[in-house]
Design a protein around this motif. Sequence first.
Motif, PDB file in Angstrom:
ATOM      1  N   VAL A 215      12.018   2.436  -3.440  1.00 34.78           N
ATOM      2  CA  VAL A 215      13.185   1.565  -3.258  1.00 34.78           C
ATOM      3  C   VAL A 215      13.389   1.238  -1.779  1.00 34.78           C
ATOM      4  O   VAL A 215      13.620   0.079  -1.406  1.00 34.78           O
ATOM      5  CB  VAL A 215      14.451   2.228  -3.841  1.00 34.78           C
ATOM      6  N   ALA A 216      13.301   2.254  -0.905  1.00 36.57           N
ATOM      7  CA  ALA A 216      13.526   2.045   0.528  1.00 36.57           C
ATOM      8  C   ALA A 216      12.473   1.113   1.125  1.00 36.57           C
ATOM      9  O   ALA A 216      12.793   0.201   1.902  1.00 36.57           O
ATOM     10  CB  ALA A 216      13.515   3.390   1.262  1.00 36.57           C
ATOM     11  N   VAL A 217      11.212   1.326   0.764  1.00 32.29           N
ATOM     12  CA  VAL A 217      10.130   0.474   1.277  1.00 32.29           C
ATOM     13  C   VAL A 217      10.294  -0.954   0.774  1.00 32.29           C
ATOM     14  O   VAL A 217      10.123  -1.920   1.525  1.00 32.29           O
ATOM     15  CB  VAL A 217       8.758   1.048   0.862  1.00 32.29           C
ATOM     16  N   GLY A 218      10.650  -1.094  -0.513  1.00 26.72           N
ATOM     17  CA  GLY A 218      10.870  -2.429  -1.062  1.00 26.72           C
ATOM     18  C   GLY A 218      12.010  -3.152  -0.363  1.00 26.72           C
ATOM     19  O   GLY A 218      11.929  -4.359  -0.104  1.00 26.72           O
ATOM     20  N   THR A 219      13.066  -2.421  -0.033  1.00 22.66           N
ATOM     21  CA  THR A 219      14.205  -3.017   0.679  1.00 22.66           C
ATOM     22  C   THR A 219      13.806  -3.482   2.069  1.00 22.66           C
ATOM     23  O   THR A 219      14.124  -4.612   2.488  1.00 22.66           O
ATOM     24  CB  THR A 219      15.356  -2.002   0.785  1.00 22.66           C
ATOM     25  N   LEU A 220      13.095  -2.631   2.815  1.00 21.59           N
ATOM     26  CA  LEU A 220      12.669  -3.001   4.164  1.00 21.59           C
ATOM     27  C   LEU A 220      11.694  -4.175   4.120  1.00 21.59           C
ATOM     28  O   LEU A 220      11.758  -5.076   4.970  1.00 21.59           O
ATOM     29  CB  LEU A 220      12.019  -1.790   4.844  1.00 21.59           C
TER      30      LEU A 220
ATOM     31  N   PHE B 146       0.825  -1.209   0.000  1.00 15.38           N
ATOM     32  CA  PHE B 146       0.000   0.000   0.000  1.00 15.38           C
ATOM     33  C   PHE B 146       0.863   1.264   0.000  1.00 15.38           C
ATOM     34  O   PHE B 146       0.486   2.274  -0.598  1.00 15.38           O
ATOM     35  CB  PHE B 146      -0.937  -0.012   1.202  1.00 15.38           C
ATOM     36  N   ILE B 147       2.011   1.212   0.686  1.00 18.88           N
ATOM     37  CA  ILE B 147       2.916   2.369   0.654  1.00 18.88           C
ATOM     38  C   ILE B 147       3.422   2.590  -0.768  1.00 18.88           C
ATOM     39  O   ILE B 147       3.404   3.715  -1.289  1.00 18.88           O
ATOM     40  CB  ILE B 147       4.110   2.168   1.607  1.00 18.88           C
ATOM     41  N   ILE B 148       3.889   1.522  -1.395  1.00 18.50           N
ATOM     42  CA  ILE B 148       4.422   1.630  -2.754  1.00 18.50           C
ATOM     43  C   ILE B 148       3.340   2.104  -3.722  1.00 18.50           C
ATOM     44  O   ILE B 148       3.590   2.943  -4.607  1.00 18.50           O
ATOM     45  CB  ILE B 148       5.004   0.275  -3.198  1.00 18.50           C
ATOM     46  N   GLY B 149       2.121   1.608  -3.551  1.00 20.66           N
ATOM     47  CA  GLY B 149       1.019   2.045  -4.413  1.00 20.66           C
ATOM     48  C   GLY B 149       0.731   3.527  -4.255  1.00 20.66           C
ATOM     49  O   GLY B 149       0.564   4.251  -5.245  1.00 20.66           O
ATOM     50  N   GLY B 150       0.685   4.011  -3.002  1.00 17.32           N
ATOM     51  CA  GLY B 150       0.420   5.424  -2.758  1.00 17.32           C
ATOM     52  C   GLY B 150       1.528   6.315  -3.297  1.00 17.32           C
ATOM     53  O   GLY B 150       1.273   7.387  -3.865  1.00 17.32           O
TER      54      GLY B 150
END
Length: 481
Positions: free
Chosen positions: A436-441, A334-338
């Motif tokens: 990128v940061a959210v995907g890494t975490l 949801f973060i990546i989508g937003g």
Amino acid sequence: MSEEKERAKDRDTTPVPAFEEGQDFIDEKKLLRKVDWHLLPALIFLFFLSFLDRSNVGNARIEGLAEDTHMTGNQYLTTLSIWFIGYVLFEIPSNIVLRRTSPRFWLPTLTLVWGIVCTLMGLTQNFAGFLAVRFFLGVAESGLFPGVVFYLSMWYKRNEQHYRIALFLSAATLAGAFGGFLGFALAKMKGVAGLGGWRWIFIIEGLFTIVCSIAAYFFIFNYPADAKFLTQREKDYITARLKDDSDATRNEVFSWDGVIQALKDPKVWLYALCFHTMGYPGYTLSLFIPTIITGLGYTSTQAQLLSIPPYVVAFITTMTVAVFAEKTKRRAPFIIGGSTVALVGYIILISSHWPGLSYAGTIIVTAGMFPSTAIIVSWPANNVSGQTKRATASALQISVGNIAAIMGTQLYRPKWSPRYFVGHGMAIGYLVGNIVAVGTLWYVMHKENERRDRGERDDRLRDVDKDVFLGDDDPRWRFQT
């Protein structure tokens, strides 16, 4: 997977049999609604005041603030930056004070102080005076956001926190919408007592905050164990339901070791990076949206009113996404989508020559940005265990996030109006960095959960009493991704 690990993985749905099978049945949903009604309205209102008192400078600017205080455009940008410096420097110390005092004392006290400072902003006569009060406004407001994020983690199960934090953050969208209307109305007081309309924006809103802060001492509660609106059985029930879900019921005293643990945890810094990459577009848009709209060719009166719809849309999307994130128990997608939606909005802003389409871009940005921000700030509250460690992690995350805003306030210079290639371009870069940061975490926590499922971390319990809990290092702990 062992039975113990299966229970650990499914903590959010674990019943509390001691109460559900007893003679005195407690309706969990009804109890949660009771807690919500006693906690959330006061907290939401305090953040509404906080966001209103920090962002009203954008409304004041288009009503003559810079002209009356003889500020240049670049000096105005400096007054925006100085607020973030005070905010960043005092967030961690403020949460430490919260841990060593109580929410009922600390949160209303912060509100009282920033209400006084906001009122003084309306009385400043020059750039130096306005710069000073903006710094202290940042200092005073620094503790509310991270303090409430930690506070809610002491009342709700991990999967329940994001929805409540989203409700809390929705106050920012309401303040943004109401701020435009209020700025429009208070500007009509120009000439009253010989003061400019921009001064009345600060004075009236500041005095209102002071009055509300006094009431807050009576409406803010501490923690479940001493909440007077709960019966003893309800207190026991809340304690029981939290016991297997988080560390909220543990009698943990403040320790500097918890602060150090947070600073040494790479995941804590990844949470901070996630908010840092969202903090730049989030704060700069909130501060500059009246200026951006004015630059599109609208009058100051039209800009005040046109700043309302983007926040109304943001409120709707924030709450909608919060519901789906809670139901699916997912955060990163949801973060990546937003962030992707906000990215599209900024591309429209930087590329469009048509004012109507550019204005639509501001709506698209807020529609994606606010839902992502709500999840990001709730993420460490969900996943960091150890009360002092979690309080430190929440404050650190928001501090690091606001560092980006310090730079952002310098990238919307008047000479770059109305398309603000530098400011909007940086926002696009930051949103890509956020993805990128959210995907890494997401990847890091998913892999760690898999290792714990396979029993690869069980050696941490080998020489430890079975009743000892090791916080988020405990192999029975699962991260919410």
